[in-house]
Design an enzyme around this catalytic site. Structure first.
Site, mmCIF file in Angstrom:
data_model
loop_
_atom_site.group_PDB
_atom_site.id
_atom_site.type_symbol
_atom_site.label_atom_id
_atom_site.label_comp_id
_atom_site.label_asym_id
_atom_site.label_seq_id
_atom_site.Cartn_x
_atom_site.Cartn_y
_atom_site.Cartn_z
ATOM 1 N N HIS A 76 52.204 -14.054 -1.667
ATOM 2 C CA HIS A 76 52.642 -12.754 -1.148
ATOM 3 C C HIS A 76 52.254 -12.575 0.313
ATOM 4 C CE1 HIS A 76 53.579 -11.725 -5.205
ATOM 5 N NE2 HIS A 76 52.332 -11.817 -5.591
ATOM 6 N N HIS A 128 45.869 -5.921 7.690
ATOM 7 C CA HIS A 128 45.196 -4.997 6.775
ATOM 8 C C HIS A 128 43.811 -5.520 6.437
ATOM 9 C CE1 HIS A 128 49.123 -3.058 5.111
ATOM 10 N NE2 HIS A 128 48.763 -2.578 6.288
ATOM 11 N N TYR A 136 30.387 1.622 -4.927
ATOM 12 C CA TYR A 136 30.943 0.818 -6.021
ATOM 13 C C TYR A 136 30.603 -0.660 -5.840
ATOM 14 C CZ TYR A 136 33.710 5.072 -6.738
ATOM 15 O OH TYR A 136 34.120 6.364 -6.942
ATOM 16 N N THR A 215 51.136 -2.751 -2.424
ATOM 17 C CA THR A 215 51.646 -3.742 -3.385
ATOM 18 C C THR A 215 51.402 -3.194 -4.781
ATOM 19 O OG1 THR A 215 49.501 -4.864 -3.355
ATOM 20 C CG2 THR A 215 51.217 -5.731 -1.903
HETATM 21 ZN ZN LIG Z 1 48.604 -5.033 3.002
#
Ligand SMILES: [Zn+2]
Ligand SMILES: *[C@@H]1O[C@H](CO)[C@@H](O)[C@H](O)[C@H]1NC(C)=O
Length: 282
Positions: A76, A128, A136, A215
């Protein structure tokens, strides 16, 4: 029977690893389709609210990342796990967020491939950097993305230029020809810092809003910070993205999602410290 098959196909296509960019995400289902806080969006100065937000603070972003760094073609995108060292805070972030991974979105020879747009303008590619809320620390990124305030993403636009351009980021783009086949990986050596991964941009100006992963399964509750300053990368290096291939052996191009409706959300724009300095001085 045909309807039944269509439904079945749809169900299969939402299984995380099976999504594709054939329709820039228009065929994704579930939250991707029905969510009201989806990303990416067009960030326009006109619709953004000016806000006196603090700068983003980068803790340990000047340190060299522990090497080797593994760059992977996951079908991807080109994806790199990052050592969870340092954190960011400030902006519209609530808490501290620790770096997890970096990946890219791109177009093709004839199309631009950034996900966000700024003032109706799309860019050639987009970086990104995924961060996870430090509270967390014992959860995976996937688990944290289901929790309130779990994920923050920093985004930087890339524009192509013809001239030679010095950028430490080039190390990543230069490694792309080594990960052309689906699931292949390569190692990036040499000194690289988080700051350099951000293209060494001026981080004082940014848009920020509440959105989603871009996504499937498009989980919402993601805090986005999209920097106004754009990083310039040589076109021949951006072209390296276009030769990667996906799980079907086809060119991995145009791996960006179409723009989403902003609905009733607010987008904030942070520009400078001048007013605050003036007020302090006053
Ligand atoms: Zn992305
Ligand atoms: C990287 O690629 C090599 C060779 O194909 C493979 O053996 C190894 O498992 C891969 N490593 C990771 C972490 O994917």
């Amino acid at each position: 029977m045909i309807l039944y098959c269509t439904i079945l196909l749809n169900i299969f296509s939402v299984i995380r690893s099976e999504y594709n960019y054939d329709q820039q995400g228009a065929d994704w289902t579930g939250t991707c389709r029905y969510g009201r806080n989806q990303s990416p969006i067009d960030l326009t100065q006109k619709h953004a609210t000016m806000k006196h937000l603090p700068r983003i603070e980068f803790e340990k972003y000047d340190l060299a990342l522990r090497t080797p760094l593994l760059l992977v073609n996951n079908g991807h995108t080109a994806h790199m796990e990052l050592p969870p060292v340092g954190h960011i805070k400030g902006g519209m972030l609530r808490g501290k967020f620790v770096p997890q991974s970096v990946h890219f979105h791109w177009g093709s020879l004839i199309s631009k491939g950034s996900e966000h747009a700024i003032n109706n303008e799309r860019y050639d590619a987009e970086i990104h950097i995924i961060h996870k809320n430090s509270r967390y620390w014992d959860k995976s990124v996937g688990e944290a993305s289901q929790l309130p305030n779990g994920i923050a993403v920093l985004a930087v636009m890339i524009k192509s230029v013809l001239r030679e351009e010095e950028s430490e980021l080039n190390k990543v783009f230069e490694a792309l020809p080594q990960i052309i086949p689906y699931k292949s990986n390569t190692t990036i050596y040499g000194r690289l810092t988080m700051k350099q991964l951000l293209g060494n941009i001026d981080t004082g100006k940014f848009y920020t809003y509440k959105g989603s992963l871009t996504t499937p399964d498009c989980t919402e509750l993601v805090t986005w910070t999209v920097f106004k300053e754009v990083v310039s990368i040589r076109l021949s290096l951006i072209a390296n993205f276009w030769s990667l291939t996906n799980s079907h052996g086809q060119p991995l191009i145009n791996n960006y999602r179409e723009l989403q409706d902003i609905h009733r959300r607010k987008v904030y724009y942070r520009s400078c410290d001048v007013l605050k300095k003036l007020l302090d001085w006053w």
